[in-house]
Design an enzyme around this catalytic site. Structure first.
Site, PDB file in Angstrom:
ATOM      1  N   ASP A 164       0.827  -1.203   0.000  1.00 26.01           N
ATOM      2  CA  ASP A 164       0.000   0.000   0.000  1.00 26.01           C
ATOM      3  C   ASP A 164       0.862   1.253   0.000  1.00 26.01           C
ATOM      4  OD1 ASP A 164       0.894  -0.169   2.599  1.00 26.01           O
ATOM      5  OD2 ASP A 164      -1.093  -0.100   3.531  1.00 26.01           O
ATOM      6  N   SER A 165       2.183   1.076   0.077  1.00 28.42           N
ATOM      7  CA  SER A 165       3.116   2.185  -0.159  1.00 28.42           C
ATOM      8  C   SER A 165       2.951   2.749  -1.560  1.00 28.42           C
ATOM      9  CB  SER A 165       4.558   1.723   0.055  1.00 28.42           C
ATOM     10  OG  SER A 165       4.801   0.483  -0.597  1.00 28.42           O
ATOM     11  N   ASP A 221      -0.954  -6.119  -0.245  1.00 32.56           N
ATOM     12  CA  ASP A 221      -1.433  -5.462   0.969  1.00 32.56           C
ATOM     13  C   ASP A 221      -2.948  -5.285   0.945  1.00 32.56           C
ATOM     14  OD1 ASP A 221       0.301  -4.813   3.065  1.00 32.56           O
ATOM     15  OD2 ASP A 221       1.251  -3.220   1.902  1.00 32.56           O
ATOM     16  N   LYS A 264      -1.313  -9.344   2.966  1.00 29.87           N
ATOM     17  CA  LYS A 264      -0.705  -8.824   4.188  1.00 29.87           C
ATOM     18  C   LYS A 264      -1.658  -7.833   4.846  1.00 29.87           C
ATOM     19  CE  LYS A 264       2.765  -5.720   4.177  1.00 29.87           C
ATOM     20  NZ  LYS A 264       2.246  -4.609   5.039  1.00 29.87           N
ATOM     21  N   GLU A 312      -2.047  -5.251   8.624  1.00 23.72           N
ATOM     22  CA  GLU A 312      -1.328  -4.642   9.735  1.00 23.72           C
ATOM     23  C   GLU A 312      -2.067  -4.852  11.050  1.00 23.72           C
ATOM     24  OE1 GLU A 312       0.538  -0.923   7.109  1.00 23.72           O
ATOM     25  OE2 GLU A 312      -0.583  -0.520   8.952  1.00 23.72           O
ATOM     26  N   GLU A 318       8.488  -3.733  11.498  1.00 19.57           N
ATOM     27  CA  GLU A 318       8.910  -2.441  10.940  1.00 19.57           C
ATOM     28  C   GLU A 318       9.306  -1.466  12.041  1.00 19.57           C
ATOM     29  OE1 GLU A 318       7.533   1.091   7.842  1.00 19.57           O
ATOM     30  OE2 GLU A 318       6.299  -0.713   8.044  1.00 19.57           O
TER      31      GLU A 318
END
Length: 280
Positions: free
Chosen positions: A60-61, A99, A129, A131, A198
């Site tokens: 998602d970056s 993501d 993925k 978070e 991270e």
């Protein structure tokens, strides 16, 4: 495979089949480290696949490096699906992980399942993925029960930047470090196949890696995690600003500027196209 046949190396191994989550688990058992990079388009994904990178993350970056936002929060599931599809189509060997963007799984397990199914069916991802630790365990369990491989992500979780008070190192105090370890263990019990760590102190990254049986993937988590990941534009020197943990292995920004300048100067001077680049 017989017991006498060595397992293929994860980095730069055979291109005859996709890397699987089982391959990653086996690499941890062997003590073999491996790299992961982000990818968002077909051309760079193909290059990284040919370079032997075993896992590509459609992160998602993309919100920042593709769409120009100042955080990951604005990117949507509809944004992520075509990027994931491009990477999946362009690769033959790398495990493609996508993501789940902000707002696509926080409402609960049902929303997470719907979003992940779209990333796999429409995007061609082999895994997803998400978070968070304790707060997303129900989502992780639902996804794993549905046969969807899940990569966890704890420490600095960019989708929660407004709660965390900015992009800061997490887990510096003993209490915070214990909370991260607890989250990591909960994620493992819920069935994740790996965990991204991270922006945590190196000692915390090392301890979590030691206590988990699934691979850890570090990004600013020290040298002792099982794998390392970077945003490819940071790795290649394309990003204008990078974090302390980033090492740039090229200066792509300067090379692109030089190439664009040379092209422009030749067009203005009338030397491009020349005979070699013109049809008779």
């Amino acid at each position: 495979m017989s017991s006498h046949t060595p397992a293929p190396a994860l980095y730069g191994g055979s291109a005859n089949r996709r890397v699987t989550v089982q391959d990653l688990a086996a690499a941890k058992e062997r003590g073999e480290r491996w790299p992961m990079l982000t990818a968002y388009d077909a051309l760079t994904a193909r290059i990284f696949d040919e370079a032997g990178i075993p896992v590509l993350l459609v992160g998602d970056s993309a919100a920042m490096v593709v769409f120009g936002y100042d955080s990951t929060i604005p990117v949507t599931l509809d944004d992520m699906i075509p990027l994931t599809a491009a990477v999946s189509r362009a690769t033959k060997r790398a495990l493609v992980v996508a993501d789940l963007p902000f707002g696509s799984y926080q409402a609960g397990p049902e929303q997470a399942l719907e979003s992940a199914a779209r990333l796999m069916k429409e995007g061609g991802a082999q895994a997803v993925k998400l978070e968070g630790g304790h707060r997303v365990i129900a989502q992780v369990e639902a996804l794993v029960s549905a046969g969807i491989p899940v990569m966890g992500h704890i420490g600095l979780t960019p989708q929660s930047v407004n709660v965390l008070g900015g992009y800061r190192v997490q887990g510096r105090s003993e209490e915070a470090a214990e909370a991260l370890l607890s989250d990591a263990k909960e994620l493992e019990r819920a069935g994740v196949f790996s965990v991204v760590l991270e922006c945590v102190p190196a000692r915390v990254g090392a301890e979590i890696t030691r206590q988990l049986t699934v691979p850890t993937i570090g990004i600013g988590a020290g040298p002792d995690t099982d794998a390392q990941v970077l945003v490819w534009q940071d790795m290649a020197g394309l990003s204008p600003r990078v974090a302390k943990f980033v090492k740039s292995y090229a200066n792509l920004a300067e090379q692109l500027r030089d190439a664009a300048t040379s092209f422009a100067e030749e067009v203005v001077a009338g030397t491009f196209p020349d005979e070699q680049h013109s049809y008779a």
